[in-house]
Design a protein around this motif. Structure first.
Motif, mmCIF file in Angstrom:
data_model
loop_
_atom_site.group_PDB
_atom_site.id
_atom_site.type_symbol
_atom_site.label_atom_id
_atom_site.label_comp_id
_atom_site.label_asym_id
_atom_site.label_seq_id
_atom_site.Cartn_x
_atom_site.Cartn_y
_atom_site.Cartn_z
ATOM 1 N N PRO A 72 0.751 -1.339 0.252
ATOM 2 C CA PRO A 72 0.374 0.476 0.120
ATOM 3 C C PRO A 72 1.246 0.994 -0.207
ATOM 4 C CG PRO A 72 -0.001 -0.862 2.671
ATOM 5 C CD PRO A 72 0.627 -1.809 1.153
ATOM 6 N N VAL A 73 2.352 1.476 0.518
ATOM 7 C CA VAL A 73 2.977 2.527 0.880
ATOM 8 C C VAL A 73 3.139 2.044 -0.525
ATOM 9 C CG1 VAL A 73 4.925 3.001 0.968
ATOM 10 C CG2 VAL A 73 3.737 2.010 3.120
ATOM 11 N N ALA A 97 -2.840 1.387 4.354
ATOM 12 C CA ALA A 97 -0.856 1.195 5.081
ATOM 13 C C ALA A 97 -0.652 0.965 6.492
ATOM 14 C CB ALA A 97 0.030 2.086 4.389
ATOM 15 N N TRP A 98 -1.295 2.000 6.979
ATOM 16 C CA TRP A 98 -0.610 2.812 8.509
ATOM 17 C C TRP A 98 -2.063 1.274 9.731
ATOM 18 C CZ3 TRP A 98 1.724 4.984 11.707
ATOM 19 C CH2 TRP A 98 1.121 4.854 13.068
ATOM 20 N N GLY A 119 -1.604 -3.292 12.888
ATOM 21 C CA GLY A 119 -1.762 -4.154 12.823
ATOM 22 C C GLY A 119 -1.334 -5.402 12.956
ATOM 23 N N ARG A 120 -0.326 -5.585 12.438
ATOM 24 C CA ARG A 120 1.120 -6.138 12.623
ATOM 25 C C ARG A 120 0.968 -6.113 14.023
ATOM 26 N NH1 ARG A 120 5.989 -4.311 12.180
ATOM 27 N NH2 ARG A 120 7.811 -5.988 11.550
ATOM 28 N N THR A 128 -9.734 -4.413 13.909
ATOM 29 C CA THR A 128 -8.711 -3.009 13.621
ATOM 30 C C THR A 128 -8.501 -3.086 12.084
ATOM 31 O OG1 THR A 128 -7.222 -3.549 15.963
ATOM 32 C CG2 THR A 128 -6.421 -2.928 13.455
ATOM 33 N N ILE A 129 -8.914 -4.251 11.149
ATOM 34 C CA ILE A 129 -9.105 -4.010 10.061
ATOM 35 C C ILE A 129 -10.304 -2.866 9.371
ATOM 36 C CG2 ILE A 129 -9.918 -5.638 9.133
ATOM 37 C CD1 ILE A 129 -8.402 -5.956 7.183
ATOM 38 N N LEU A 130 -11.006 -3.181 9.880
ATOM 39 C CA LEU A 130 -12.236 -2.578 9.445
ATOM 40 C C LEU A 130 -12.550 -0.781 10.182
ATOM 41 C CD1 LEU A 130 -14.932 -5.590 10.532
ATOM 42 C CD2 LEU A 130 -14.121 -4.596 7.946
#
Length: 149
Positions: free
Chosen positions: A42-43, A88-89, A94-95, A118-120
């Motif tokens: 995404p970056v 990206a953030w 999440g990672r 978190t993804i949502l």
């Protein structure tokens, strides 16, 4: 092209989220998540979208005004830029949450919903995880509740 990059942004990060949520204890998931490189797709898309509009974007981020920023973000390029930035953030956060969860041995049935939230809705998922982390990290007091150990 902008619509394709917009769609591609999610498609490139979804496998990483799927691994962290559905295969959290698989050794390859941890190996993959340990690499900060997973946020590069995404970056890279962000940079590809940003370079052509940089002269327009720079004043918006150095001297933000809600009207001008809203107008820019309402364009396909602006929306795609914001989307790539958010994904990206969110993946970066999440990672970190996934790796901390594994370090603390938080049960996958606790981590999976936190990662989905978190993804949502990352601004909700992060404080939720910080609570889980606090419960598990206070000299592992309370870890048995979360990890069933």
């Amino acid at each position: 092209m902008i619509a394709t990059l917009f769609d591609l942004t999610f498609l490139l990060i979804a496998p990483f989220w799927a691994l962290m949520i559905f295969a959290p204890k698989w050794s390859w998931t941890r190996r993959i998540a340990e690499s900060y490189l997973i946020v590069l797709p995404p970056v890279v898309i962000y940079i590809v979208l940003m370079v052509p509009v940089l002269p327009e974007l720079l004043p918006l981020v150095t001297r933000p005004e809600i009207g001008a920023l809203a107008e820019f973000m309402s364009t396909p390029t602006g929306a795609a830029l914001v989307w790539a930035h958010m994904l990206a953030w969110d993946l970066f956060v999440g990672r970190w949450m996934y790796l901390e969860g594994r370090r603390l041995d938080v049960h996958p049935l606790v981590m999976a919903p936190v990662l989905v939230i978190t993804i949502l809705l990352a601004p909700v998922g992060l404080p939720l995880f910080l609570i889980v982390r606090k419960v598990c990290d206070t000299t592992n007091r309370g870890a048995a509740v979360v990890t069933h150990q």
